[in-house]
Design a protein around this motif. Sequence first.
Motif, mmCIF file in Angstrom:
data_model
loop_
_atom_site.group_PDB
_atom_site.id
_atom_site.type_symbol
_atom_site.label_atom_id
_atom_site.label_comp_id
_atom_site.label_asym_id
_atom_site.label_seq_id
_atom_site.Cartn_x
_atom_site.Cartn_y
_atom_site.Cartn_z
ATOM 1 N N GLY A 51 -12.442 24.676 -32.710
ATOM 2 C CA GLY A 51 -13.764 25.265 -32.862
ATOM 3 C C GLY A 51 -14.644 24.525 -33.845
ATOM 4 N N LEU A 52 -15.877 24.959 -33.908
ATOM 5 C CA LEU A 52 -16.889 24.312 -34.737
ATOM 6 C C LEU A 52 -16.521 24.256 -36.218
ATOM 7 N N PRO A 53 -15.992 25.344 -36.835
ATOM 8 C CA PRO A 53 -15.636 25.224 -38.256
ATOM 9 C C PRO A 53 -14.604 24.120 -38.516
ATOM 10 N N GLY A 54 -13.669 23.958 -37.626
ATOM 11 C CA GLY A 54 -12.671 22.896 -37.781
ATOM 12 C C GLY A 54 -13.281 21.514 -37.659
ATOM 13 N N TYR A 55 -14.193 21.356 -36.711
ATOM 14 C CA TYR A 55 -14.842 20.062 -36.537
ATOM 15 C C TYR A 55 -15.716 19.724 -37.741
ATOM 16 N N VAL A 56 -16.411 20.715 -38.250
ATOM 17 C CA VAL A 56 -17.241 20.504 -39.440
ATOM 18 C C VAL A 56 -16.361 20.114 -40.615
ATOM 19 N N PHE A 57 -15.229 20.777 -40.767
ATOM 20 C CA PHE A 57 -14.294 20.459 -41.843
ATOM 21 C C PHE A 57 -13.804 19.014 -41.713
ATOM 22 N N ALA A 58 -13.410 18.621 -40.505
ATOM 23 C CA ALA A 58 -12.898 17.268 -40.282
ATOM 24 C C ALA A 58 -13.980 16.208 -40.492
ATOM 25 N N PHE A 59 -15.237 16.573 -40.341
ATOM 26 C CA PHE A 59 -16.345 15.664 -40.593
ATOM 27 C C PHE A 59 -16.683 15.629 -42.087
ATOM 28 N N ALA A 60 -16.542 16.776 -42.760
ATOM 29 C CA ALA A 60 -16.938 16.883 -44.165
ATOM 30 C C ALA A 60 -15.927 16.237 -45.109
ATOM 31 N N VAL A 61 -14.653 16.270 -44.764
ATOM 32 C CA VAL A 61 -13.639 15.697 -45.664
ATOM 33 C C VAL A 61 -13.874 14.208 -45.894
ATOM 34 N N PRO A 62 -14.018 13.393 -44.845
ATOM 35 C CA PRO A 62 -14.311 11.977 -45.109
ATOM 36 C C PRO A 62 -15.651 11.769 -45.814
ATOM 37 N N ALA A 63 -16.643 12.610 -45.490
ATOM 38 C CA ALA A 63 -17.937 12.486 -46.174
ATOM 39 C C ALA A 63 -17.754 12.685 -47.671
ATOM 40 N N LEU A 64 -17.039 13.720 -48.053
ATOM 41 C CA LEU A 64 -16.775 13.987 -49.467
ATOM 42 C C LEU A 64 -15.987 12.850 -50.099
ATOM 43 N N TYR A 65 -14.995 12.359 -49.400
ATOM 44 C CA TYR A 65 -14.170 11.252 -49.877
ATOM 45 C C TYR A 65 -15.027 10.022 -50.169
ATOM 46 N N PHE A 66 -15.803 9.589 -49.165
ATOM 47 C CA PHE A 66 -16.593 8.371 -49.336
ATOM 48 C C PHE A 66 -17.723 8.545 -50.341
ATOM 49 N N VAL A 67 -18.474 9.611 -50.230
ATOM 50 C CA VAL A 67 -19.611 9.815 -51.139
ATOM 51 C C VAL A 67 -19.132 9.876 -52.582
ATOM 52 N N THR A 68 -18.024 10.540 -52.824
ATOM 53 C CA THR A 68 -17.488 10.629 -54.188
ATOM 54 C C THR A 68 -17.147 9.253 -54.746
ATOM 55 N N PHE A 69 -16.412 8.459 -53.983
ATOM 56 C CA PHE A 69 -16.014 7.140 -54.482
ATOM 57 C C PHE A 69 -17.197 6.178 -54.576
ATOM 58 N N TRP A 70 -18.079 6.191 -53.582
ATOM 59 C CA TRP A 70 -19.206 5.249 -53.604
ATOM 60 C C TRP A 70 -20.189 5.554 -54.727
ATOM 61 N N THR A 71 -20.335 6.815 -55.128
ATOM 62 C CA THR A 71 -21.278 7.141 -56.204
ATOM 63 C C THR A 71 -20.655 6.959 -57.579
ATOM 64 N N ARG A 72 -19.364 7.060 -57.689
ATOM 65 C CA ARG A 72 -18.726 6.921 -59.006
ATOM 66 C C ARG A 72 -18.471 5.465 -59.372
ATOM 67 N N SER A 73 -17.659 4.788 -58.573
ATOM 68 C CA SER A 73 -17.291 3.414 -58.915
ATOM 69 C C SER A 73 -17.747 2.401 -57.879
ATOM 70 N N GLY A 74 -18.169 2.887 -56.710
ATOM 71 C CA GLY A 74 -18.540 1.978 -55.633
ATOM 72 C C GLY A 74 -17.339 1.469 -54.866
ATOM 73 N N GLN A 75 -16.146 1.958 -55.211
ATOM 74 C CA GLN A 75 -14.931 1.469 -54.578
ATOM 75 C C GLN A 75 -13.990 2.609 -54.208
ATOM 76 N N THR A 76 -13.592 2.646 -52.939
ATOM 77 C CA THR A 76 -12.468 3.484 -52.548
ATOM 78 C C THR A 76 -11.207 2.684 -52.877
ATOM 79 N N LEU A 77 -10.044 3.259 -52.651
ATOM 80 C CA LEU A 77 -8.809 2.523 -52.929
ATOM 81 C C LEU A 77 -8.728 1.258 -52.074
ATOM 82 N N ALA A 78 -9.132 1.366 -50.816
ATOM 83 C CA ALA A 78 -9.097 0.189 -49.938
ATOM 84 C C ALA A 78 -10.052 -0.899 -50.434
ATOM 85 N N LEU A 79 -11.254 -0.513 -50.836
ATOM 86 C CA LEU A 79 -12.208 -1.502 -51.340
ATOM 87 C C LEU A 79 -11.709 -2.136 -52.633
#
Length: 167
Positions: A51-79
């Motif tokens: 359902g929609l809540p699950g899809y939104v969750f699966a979309f939001a988790v990577p968004a939170l992951y990337f936005v957090t790392f890119w705004t803090r240090s500019g680097q995720t672990l892979a970068l």
Amino acid sequence: MTAAVDTAATPPGLARRFGALVYEGVLLFGVLFFACFVYVVLTRQKDALFGLPGYVFAFAVPALYFVTFWTRSGQTLALKTWHLRVVDRNGQPLGVGKAFARYMLGWLWVLPGLSLWTLGVKGWWLLAGLLAWVLVYGLLARLHPQRQFLHDAICGSRVITQLPQRP
């Protein structure tokens, strides 16, 4: 300890950025697997992310992951592993709005290829179409004067080499 950012630095090569992209995918799979497991357990669903809540969750988790790392240090672990950093045009870390715009535009890597599914393409042909699009999208960076990807050019971010300082 990080080195100063050289705003005129030569951008990293495509092979290095593709390597970081593949490694990022592996790490993101683990992040999403764990987060979705917690989601399914907490919501007591039998079908993962139904359902929609699950899809939104699966979309939001990577968004939170990337936005957090890119705004803090500019680097995720892979970068960080590949000695790359995401910065704005002035060499500064991205703001939240620019980082979120980069995340949204980053879907240009796969959405056009996945759109083949809506045309009825399935199986190996869908995979071949998706991989062909990813290759074309990646090679488009060769047309940009600073060798940046389309999503970076649109939202005003850059991927640069960030080698660690020697002691």
